[in-house]
Design a protein around this motif. Structure first.
Motif, mmCIF file in Angstrom:
data_model
loop_
_atom_site.group_PDB
_atom_site.id
_atom_site.type_symbol
_atom_site.label_atom_id
_atom_site.label_comp_id
_atom_site.label_asym_id
_atom_site.label_seq_id
_atom_site.Cartn_x
_atom_site.Cartn_y
_atom_site.Cartn_z
ATOM 1 N N SER A 474 32.484 40.719 44.318
ATOM 2 C CA SER A 474 33.733 40.710 43.614
ATOM 3 C C SER A 474 33.537 40.581 42.013
ATOM 4 O O SER A 474 34.079 41.250 41.241
ATOM 5 N N LEU A 475 32.632 39.783 41.766
ATOM 6 C CA LEU A 475 32.529 39.519 40.338
ATOM 7 C C LEU A 475 31.637 40.581 39.608
ATOM 8 O O LEU A 475 32.082 40.958 38.509
ATOM 9 N N LEU A 476 30.647 41.038 40.310
ATOM 10 C CA LEU A 476 30.001 42.209 39.650
ATOM 11 C C LEU A 476 30.223 43.553 39.997
ATOM 12 O O LEU A 476 30.420 44.680 39.015
ATOM 13 N N MET A 477 30.612 43.848 41.177
ATOM 14 C CA MET A 477 31.124 45.304 41.608
ATOM 15 C C MET A 477 32.564 45.442 41.246
ATOM 16 O O MET A 477 32.962 46.497 41.608
ATOM 17 N N ASN A 547 43.882 43.101 34.090
ATOM 18 C CA ASN A 547 44.406 41.628 34.148
ATOM 19 C C ASN A 547 43.473 40.905 35.094
ATOM 20 O O ASN A 547 44.288 39.970 35.876
ATOM 21 N N GLU A 548 42.278 40.926 34.923
ATOM 22 C CA GLU A 548 41.425 40.305 36.053
ATOM 23 C C GLU A 548 41.432 38.730 36.081
ATOM 24 O O GLU A 548 41.479 38.255 37.145
ATOM 25 N N PHE A 549 41.438 38.320 34.776
ATOM 26 C CA PHE A 549 41.533 36.821 34.714
ATOM 27 C C PHE A 549 42.763 36.282 35.563
ATOM 28 O O PHE A 549 42.648 35.244 36.411
ATOM 29 N N SER A 550 43.908 36.833 35.183
ATOM 30 C CA SER A 550 45.152 36.154 35.904
ATOM 31 C C SER A 550 45.056 36.627 37.347
ATOM 32 O O SER A 550 45.608 35.731 38.072
ATOM 33 N N MET A 551 44.625 37.637 37.805
ATOM 34 C CA MET A 551 44.796 38.096 39.362
ATOM 35 C C MET A 551 43.610 36.910 40.057
ATOM 36 O O MET A 551 44.080 36.485 40.886
ATOM 37 N N ARG A 552 42.488 36.730 39.422
ATOM 38 C CA ARG A 552 41.300 35.890 39.961
ATOM 39 C C ARG A 552 42.207 34.447 40.005
ATOM 40 O O ARG A 552 42.004 33.574 40.954
ATOM 41 N N LEU A 553 43.031 34.074 39.373
ATOM 42 C CA LEU A 553 43.532 32.715 38.854
ATOM 43 C C LEU A 553 44.584 32.598 40.073
ATOM 44 O O LEU A 553 44.612 31.456 40.642
ATOM 45 N N ARG A 554 45.443 33.522 40.341
ATOM 46 C CA ARG A 554 46.368 33.528 41.303
ATOM 47 C C ARG A 554 45.554 33.286 42.661
ATOM 48 O O ARG A 554 46.435 32.518 43.519
ATOM 49 N N VAL A 556 42.990 32.008 43.356
ATOM 50 C CA VAL A 556 42.459 30.382 43.250
ATOM 51 C C VAL A 556 43.475 29.349 43.659
ATOM 52 O O VAL A 556 43.280 28.416 44.340
ATOM 53 N N LEU A 557 44.513 29.840 42.904
ATOM 54 C CA LEU A 557 45.775 28.795 43.296
ATOM 55 C C LEU A 557 46.530 28.952 44.380
ATOM 56 O O LEU A 557 47.603 28.265 44.516
ATOM 57 N N GLY A 558 46.195 29.960 45.098
ATOM 58 C CA GLY A 558 46.739 30.330 46.380
ATOM 59 C C GLY A 558 48.052 30.969 46.251
ATOM 60 O O GLY A 558 48.736 31.389 47.187
ATOM 61 N N TRP A 559 48.324 31.747 44.914
ATOM 62 C CA TRP A 559 49.515 32.566 44.684
ATOM 63 C C TRP A 559 49.220 33.870 45.347
ATOM 64 O O TRP A 559 50.284 34.779 45.597
ATOM 65 N N GLY A 560 47.766 34.434 45.349
ATOM 66 C CA GLY A 560 47.664 35.620 45.776
ATOM 67 C C GLY A 560 46.971 35.641 47.244
ATOM 68 O O GLY A 560 47.045 34.405 47.729
ATOM 69 N N ARG A 561 46.810 36.506 47.969
ATOM 70 C CA ARG A 561 46.209 36.611 49.434
ATOM 71 C C ARG A 561 44.881 36.883 49.633
ATOM 72 O O ARG A 561 44.470 38.208 49.479
ATOM 73 N N TRP A 562 44.043 35.935 49.414
ATOM 74 C CA TRP A 562 42.518 36.042 49.569
ATOM 75 C C TRP A 562 42.183 36.548 50.720
ATOM 76 O O TRP A 562 41.145 37.479 50.783
ATOM 77 N N SER A 563 42.920 36.292 51.823
ATOM 78 C CA SER A 563 42.705 37.048 53.324
ATOM 79 C C SER A 563 42.659 38.534 53.079
ATOM 80 O O SER A 563 42.107 39.339 53.864
ATOM 81 N N ASN A 564 43.352 39.182 52.161
ATOM 82 C CA ASN A 564 43.385 40.826 51.961
ATOM 83 C C ASN A 564 42.560 41.171 50.772
ATOM 84 O O ASN A 564 42.779 42.164 50.264
ATOM 85 N N GLY A 565 41.877 40.432 50.178
ATOM 86 C CA GLY A 565 41.142 40.390 48.886
ATOM 87 C C GLY A 565 41.820 40.463 47.821
ATOM 88 O O GLY A 565 42.971 39.413 47.912
ATOM 89 N N LEU A 566 41.553 40.853 46.686
ATOM 90 C CA LEU A 566 42.364 40.360 45.290
ATOM 91 C C LEU A 566 43.739 41.286 45.330
ATOM 92 O O LEU A 566 44.578 40.504 44.475
ATOM 93 N N VAL A 567 43.697 42.205 45.968
ATOM 94 C CA VAL A 567 44.993 42.913 46.179
ATOM 95 C C VAL A 567 45.376 43.171 47.528
ATOM 96 O O VAL A 567 44.590 43.607 48.484
ATOM 97 N N SER A 568 46.760 43.023 47.878
ATOM 98 C CA SER A 568 47.345 43.123 49.022
ATOM 99 C C SER A 568 47.587 44.447 49.207
ATOM 100 O O SER A 568 48.934 44.788 48.639
ATOM 101 N N HIS A 569 47.249 45.228 50.223
ATOM 102 C CA HIS A 569 47.833 46.587 50.561
ATOM 103 C C HIS A 569 48.568 46.568 51.971
ATOM 104 O O HIS A 569 47.880 45.665 52.859
#
Length: 604
Positions: A474-477, A547-554, A556-569
């Motif tokens: 996630s960080l490098l690629m 906007n990578e920083f804010s996306m990762r922050l969301r 980490v804080l549970g605002w995003g859906r890690w179960s679907n990766g950084l972006v939910s499709h």
């Protein structure tokens, strides 16, 4: 390491999961397979029936650079663990091939970085990771619906995120009616897949895909190519063909650097060598021929010779499978070079295997070729080759298009093909055009072809690296998709493809396969989004995350859906389809192939 929740399997029951070791609870581990079968694992290295060099003019240190001495492969297969003989089926093989420290040094050399940090990091993370498979386990005697697995027959139901209802066609209904007359105690004859790895790969680097397919009732033969395309591999001496051996060997005793080697000393050393190693072979004066920005392009001469050798290795593996299938497994065990005392071997070798259970259990008339990256280019040539008639369809995983030899009138793809690529490679225009031409070859030949892309994925998303090192990916690629979901989409697409292209005799397995209708509902998109297209500097290597920083922050804080990766499709938007046959073409192909099967078996 971030823990990504696993997508639910598309069927309600699966084989019992292997018990993790204490080290696996602490370090990185591979998830259990989701199919109805437990998975067995064999390692086989055999002397080549026809040892020879390839492209003899390509040399390193005045010796052949490409030489076929032995063939090495692993077999992932459906297994029964209730019946155990000796220690068979009780131990799990390591993910990192033995000898593990030397394999780590091979990766460091391949990556052109000092070996000690690579060895130290892999020792601290995956040196003791084991495959969720069992060495030398008994090959399963049961059909998937007899293994305690709910096929959903008649219920038309499925479960899990993104799973689709299993649609039963008229042809499948006819098959079920015919199966009523079959002997319910007959043993399954498993479909076979031969897997070709990419640059830097090995026989275990794609275990998540190979083992998952095996858990659904396929026998997967994972090649370890000795053509200089792997990071490091070891060749045990077969007792012949010494003129093909290399001086680049590991020795138990190294002579002083200032000692001159006389011809007699060289011959004596050759006779004493138990094995030699093959590291990644860089093209001369064009080391980075894999880069899209390389002005010299691909070293077609070297890559073409490597593909020729890879096809020869696949032929050798097929010969071994034929011996096992015809009741000569004891000969394979006798000649196997991966046995105690030899380099890279386990203490078990091929002992305690009941070879009689393998007789007639492999479908060697309808083999699927599957390959990733350079292995995808290998698969294309295998589909084109007239020397491999038993290969009847192919699955290309993010194929390296520019390395694929040009199509000729005599050699074109005329068998069904499925290409499942990464978004990172999709943005590489030259590669996209090359892969499209391959799919167009199949379409022009009047057969089935699909070309698809997994959104948010990068080139290593179809390898075990994505599962074991998701944070680095996630960080490098800049991988966006959940790594386990990317593997699941790859496997389920392949299963649906095989359900449509394998002969009627194998459809009983298909009733237990996960079916998300990834192919059947795929409609070619007119335009793909370019939100994550990287700058030209990083094309094919990584994606760009706005906007990578804010996306990762969301996340980490549970605002995003890690179960679907950084972006939910949405489930229907996880894959882009670039090319697919229409429904009439699919039904016509199935009717013709199944009619051909009925005609062919009527006189038996």
């Amino acid at each position: 390491m971030t823990s990504f929740p696993r997508p639910s399997p598309c069927r309600p029951s699966a084989a019992p999961e292997p018990r993790k070791t204490l080290r696996e609870h602490i370090l990185h581990s591979l998830p259990a397979y989701t199919g109805p079968y437990q998975v067995g694992f064999l390692e086989i290295e055999l002397p080549a029936a026809d040892p020879r060099p390839f492209a003899p003019h390509i040399k390193r240190n005045n010796e052949f650079a490409l030489k076929l001495d032995t063939v090495l492969f692993a077999v992932y297969y459906p297994a029964d663990l209730e019946a155990k003989t000796g220690t068979a089926g009780r131990t799990r093989p390591p993910w990192l091939p033995r000898p593990r420290p030397s394999t780590c040094r091979g990766y460091a050399k391949f990556l052109n970085i000092p070996h000690w940090p690579v060895t130290a990091y892999m020792a601290a993370t995956t040196m003791f990771t084991k495959l969720p498979a069992y060495r030398n386990a008994r090959i399963s005697q049961r059909w998937p619906d007899e293994a305690g697995h709910d096929t959903g027959r008649g219920s038309g139901s499925g479960s899990g995120s993104g799973s689709g209802t299993h649609q039963v066609s008229d042809a499948e209904t006819l098959v079920e009616q015919e199966d009523e007359d079959e002997d319910v105690n007959d043993k399954p004859r498993f479909p076979v897949v031969i897997f070709s790895h990419g640059l830097g790969g090995s026989r275990t680097l794609y275990s998540s895909i190979c083992g998952e397919l095996a858990s659904y009732g396929l026998v997967v033969v994972a090649m370890e190519h000795r053509d200089g395309s792997g990071a490091r591999t070891f060749v045990n001496k077969a007792g012949k063909s010494q003129d093909l051996e290399s001086d680049d060997v590991d020795k138990t005793a190294t002579p002083p650097k200032n000692e001159e080697k006389t011809p007699q000393r060289r011959q004596k050393d050759a006779e004493a060598k138990p094995y030699y190693k093959i590291d990644y072979l860089f093209p001369k004066d064009n080391a980075q021929d894999t880069s899209p920005r390389n002005p010299n392009g691909v070293d077609k001469e070297l890559r073409g010779a490597q593909i020729d050798m890879r096809l020869a290795e696949i032929e050798e593996a097929f010969r071994a499978l034929d011996l096992i299938n015809s009741g000569k497994g004891s000969e394979v065990r006798r000649d196997n070079l991966r046995k105690p005392g030899n380099v890279g071997s386990s203490s078990m070798g091929l002992e305690d295997i009941e070879w009689e259970n393998w007789v007639g259990r492999l479908d060697l008339e309808n083999i699927t070729i599957m390959g990733h990256s350079f292995g995808g280019a290998t698969a294309v040539q295998a589909l084109r080759s007239g020397k491999l008639p038993w290969i009847t369809q192919g699955v290309l995983l993010d194929p390296w298009g520019p390395a694929t030899p040009e199509c000729t009138e005599q050699r074109s793809v005329h068998k069904p093909v499925l290409s499942v690529g990464s978004e990172a490679f999709m943005h590489w225009a030259e590669n996209y055009d090359c892969v499209k031409k391959v799919c167009d070859e199949a379409r022009a030949a009047g057969t089935l072809s699909w070309m698809m892309t997994i959104r948010g994925s990068t080139h290593l998303s179809q390898t075990d690296f994505a599962i074991l090192y998701p944070n680095w990916m996630s960080l490098l690629m800049k991988t966006i998709v959940n790594p386990e979901r990317a593997i699941s989409l790859t496997v389920h697409s392949a299963l649906e493809f095989l359900k449509l292209t394998l002969p009627r005799a194998q459809t009983r397995f298909a009733r237990a396969w996960a079916d998300e209708q990834l192919l059947s509902r795929a409609n070619p998109v007119a335009k793909v989004e370019s939100d994550y297209r990287p700058d030209d500097k990083w094309v094919a290597a990584r994606l760009k995350i706005p906007n990578e920083f804010s996306m990762r922050l969301r996340g980490v804080l549970g605002w995003g859906r890690w179960s679907n990766g950084l972006v939910s499709h949405d489930v229907r938007d996880e894959i882009w389809c670039h090319q697919s046959p229409d429904k009439d073409a699919v039904e016509r192909y199935k009717e013709e192939s199944w009619s051909g099967w009925r005609v062919g078996t009527a006189g038996e």
